[in-house]
Design a protein around this motif. Structure first.
Motif, short mmCIF file in Angstrom:
data_model
loop_
_atom_site.label_atom_id
_atom_site.label_comp_id
_atom_site.label_asym_id
_atom_site.label_seq_id
_atom_site.Cartn_x
_atom_site.Cartn_y
_atom_site.Cartn_z
N ALA A 14 -0.21 -11.18 6.18
CA ALA A 14 -1.21 -10.99 7.24
C ALA A 14 -0.72 -10.01 8.29
O ALA A 14 -1.49 -9.14 8.75
N ILE A 15 0.54 -10.09 8.66
CA ILE A 15 1.09 -9.16 9.66
C ILE A 15 1.11 -7.74 9.10
O ILE A 15 0.75 -6.78 9.80
N VAL A 16 1.49 -7.58 7.84
CA VAL A 16 1.53 -6.24 7.22
C VAL A 16 0.13 -5.65 7.17
O VAL A 16 -0.07 -4.47 7.46
N LYS A 23 -6.83 0.08 4.02
CA LYS A 23 -6.96 1.41 3.41
C LYS A 23 -5.59 2.04 3.15
O LYS A 23 -5.34 2.60 2.08
N LYS A 24 -4.71 1.94 4.12
CA LYS A 24 -3.36 2.50 3.97
C LYS A 24 -2.61 1.78 2.86
O LYS A 24 -1.92 2.41 2.05
N ILE A 28 -1.07 3.34 -0.62
CA ILE A 28 0.33 3.15 -1.01
C ILE A 28 0.41 2.56 -2.42
O ILE A 28 1.20 3.00 -3.24
N GLY A 29 -0.45 1.58 -2.71
CA GLY A 29 -0.47 0.97 -4.03
C GLY A 29 -0.86 1.96 -5.11
O GLY A 29 -0.27 1.99 -6.20
N THR A 30 -1.84 2.80 -4.82
CA THR A 30 -2.28 3.82 -5.78
C THR A 30 -1.17 4.83 -6.04
O THR A 30 -0.90 5.20 -7.19
#
Length: 81
Positions: A14-16, A23-24, A28-30
């Motif tokens: 939740a903090i992240v 969106k960010k 990053i995952g992509t």
């Protein structure tokens, strides 16, 4: 203290999400996924190139087997220009 429970990980998540936003994190995952895919494709290409290399000649095989047996092999050294 050594292991975290599921609640600890949910709070961290939740903090992240609050800091970076969804969106960010999606970007990053992509990026990470495409990097892993590129690495795997590169490893497949490298293995295909290794398989395509010709087998060593009989002279190279004899050299390798003689070196393993501890025999001395005379080689003519050439100087660099």
């Amino acid at each position: 203290m050594g292991s975290f429970s599921i609640w600890h990980w949910l709070i961290v998540l939740a903090i992240v999400v609050m800091i970076f936003g969804t969106k960010k994190l999606k970007n990053i995952g992509t990026d990470l996924g495409s990097a892993v895919k590129g690495f795997k494709d590169g490893m497949k290409d490298g293995n295909a190139e290794d398989a395509a290399k010709p087998a060593p000649t009989s002279q190279q095989v004899a050299h390798n087997s003689a070196a393993k047996e501890g025999q001395t092999i005379d080689v003519q050294a050439k100087e660099k220009p």
